[in-house]
Design an enzyme around this catalytic site. Structure first.
Site, mmCIF file in Angstrom:
data_model
loop_
_atom_site.group_PDB
_atom_site.id
_atom_site.type_symbol
_atom_site.label_atom_id
_atom_site.label_comp_id
_atom_site.label_asym_id
_atom_site.label_seq_id
_atom_site.Cartn_x
_atom_site.Cartn_y
_atom_site.Cartn_z
ATOM 1 N N GLU A 138 12.593 -79.496 -35.980
ATOM 2 C CA GLU A 138 11.231 -78.954 -35.925
ATOM 3 C C GLU A 138 10.405 -79.623 -37.016
ATOM 4 O O GLU A 138 10.840 -79.733 -38.157
ATOM 5 C CB GLU A 138 11.298 -77.442 -36.167
ATOM 6 C CG GLU A 138 9.974 -76.721 -36.077
ATOM 7 C CD GLU A 138 9.493 -76.551 -34.638
ATOM 8 O OE1 GLU A 138 8.281 -76.483 -34.451
ATOM 9 O OE2 GLU A 138 10.349 -76.504 -33.721
ATOM 10 N N ASP A 181 7.706 -83.063 -43.301
ATOM 11 C CA ASP A 181 8.754 -83.709 -44.111
ATOM 12 C C ASP A 181 9.493 -82.734 -45.023
ATOM 13 O O ASP A 181 9.977 -83.123 -46.098
ATOM 14 C CB ASP A 181 8.165 -84.866 -44.953
ATOM 15 C CG ASP A 181 7.520 -85.920 -44.068
ATOM 16 O OD1 ASP A 181 8.084 -86.173 -42.972
ATOM 17 O OD2 ASP A 181 6.474 -86.455 -44.434
ATOM 18 N N ARG A 182 9.540 -81.509 -44.619
ATOM 19 C CA ARG A 182 10.273 -80.486 -45.395
ATOM 20 C C ARG A 182 9.694 -80.257 -46.790
ATOM 21 O O ARG A 182 10.358 -79.711 -47.663
ATOM 22 C CB ARG A 182 11.772 -80.818 -45.528
ATOM 23 C CG ARG A 182 12.482 -80.992 -44.182
ATOM 24 C CD ARG A 182 12.554 -79.660 -43.443
ATOM 25 N NE ARG A 182 13.338 -79.738 -42.214
ATOM 26 C CZ ARG A 182 12.840 -79.972 -40.997
ATOM 27 N NH1 ARG A 182 11.543 -80.187 -40.835
ATOM 28 N NH2 ARG A 182 13.618 -79.960 -39.937
ATOM 29 N N LEU A 183 8.442 -80.720 -46.993
ATOM 30 C CA LEU A 183 7.806 -80.470 -48.300
ATOM 31 C C LEU A 183 7.048 -79.150 -48.217
ATOM 32 O O LEU A 183 5.821 -79.089 -48.330
ATOM 33 C CB LEU A 183 6.857 -81.633 -48.658
ATOM 34 C CG LEU A 183 7.573 -82.963 -48.885
ATOM 35 C CD1 LEU A 183 6.573 -84.100 -49.060
ATOM 36 C CD2 LEU A 183 8.460 -82.863 -50.128
ATOM 37 N N HIS A 184 7.791 -78.107 -47.962
ATOM 38 C CA HIS A 184 7.179 -76.812 -47.697
ATOM 39 C C HIS A 184 6.542 -76.225 -48.956
ATOM 40 O O HIS A 184 6.940 -76.540 -50.075
ATOM 41 C CB HIS A 184 8.238 -75.837 -47.176
ATOM 42 C CG HIS A 184 9.068 -76.395 -46.083
ATOM 43 N ND1 HIS A 184 8.517 -76.926 -44.934
ATOM 44 C CD2 HIS A 184 10.412 -76.533 -45.955
ATOM 45 C CE1 HIS A 184 9.486 -77.366 -44.149
ATOM 46 N NE2 HIS A 184 10.646 -77.147 -44.748
#
Ligand SMILES: Cc1cc2nc3c(=O)[nH]c(=O)nc-3n(C[C@H](O)[C@H](O)[C@H](O)COP(=O)(O)O)c2cc1C
Length: 209
Positions: free
Chosen positions: A6, A186-189
């Site tokens: 996702e 990019d999972r840089l939440h």
């Protein structure tokens, strides 16, 4: 499952956009989920644990966020009720997939006052009242026995109001930590944690995703 990837596209979330009080922030996110007609916008996963730390979890519905915490209703003598009686520390998670948002809460539970529970019970549909009244939640039981109990109770009540079962009511979760998670590419939440500031307020810190 391994190949599901996702990509979260939510716009940035910054500390200066967050409410000073995490309960206000939580209410705002729940309200947005309700306004967007998301399915079960108030469903949350509630984790409890026995006194010696054996955990269990299940879904319950968040029914109110008041000035002190998050309120849900259940049977006090259910498995979760027994665990809470032995160990009031709990955790909850709310997740809204279309918004890439998650709230996680840890805190301590307390029973809300019986009159508030009765008022809420009275507002529920009669079918829900009847099933709450006859169901020894979390105990082994055949469906036929449940139906028989409902038929008997309906006959006894003869159209009268369903009284709230004594062992049914609300719990308030008083948070000692609340985290807000916002999915980003990019999972840089974005993640923010509220902790008590020791003066009755809260401090907010950004956490690594
Ligand atoms: C969407 C959804 C909402 C639920 N809401 C509640 C609720 O508000 N209160 C409740 O007691 N159980 C609710 N349940 C049932 C619980 O998940 C659980 O089966 C039940 O409370 C017994 O849990 P326990 O044996 O761990 O105490 C809900 C289940 C689902 C799937």
């Amino acid at each position: 499952m391994r190949n599901i990837r996702e990509e979260y596209g939510a716009p940035s979330l910054n500390a200066d956009e967050l409410a000073a009080n995490p309960l206000d922030q939580a209410r705002a996110w729940v309200d947005e989920a309700i306004a967007a007609d998301l399915p079960l916008p108030n469903a949350m996963t509630l984790a409890t644990a026995t006194a010696d730390g054996r955990p269990s979890s299940r879904t319950v519905l968040l029914k109110e966020i008041d000035d002190y915490g998050l309120i849900f209703f259940t049977h006090y003598d259910s498995r979760k009720g027994g665990e809470i009686a032995a160990n009031p520390a709990v955790a909850v998670t709310l997740f809204w997939q279309p918004f890439s948002r998650q709230i996680t809460v840890t805190g301590h539970t307390e029973r809300i006052d019986a009159q508030t529970s009765r008022d809420y019970f009275a507002s529920r549909p009669r079918g829900s009242q009847l099933s709450a009244a006859v169901s020894p939640q979390s105990e082994p039981m055949e469906r036929s026995e449940l139906i028989e109990r409902i038929v008997r109770l309906e006959a006894e009540l003869d159209g009268g109001d369903v009284p709230m079962p004594e062992q049914w009511g609300g719990y308030r979760i008083r948070p000692d930590e609340i985290q807000f998670w916002h999915g980003r590419p990019d999972r840089l939440h974005d993640r923010f944690r509220y902790l008590p500031d020791g003066e009755g307020g809260w401090r907010i810190e950004r956490l690594a995703p």
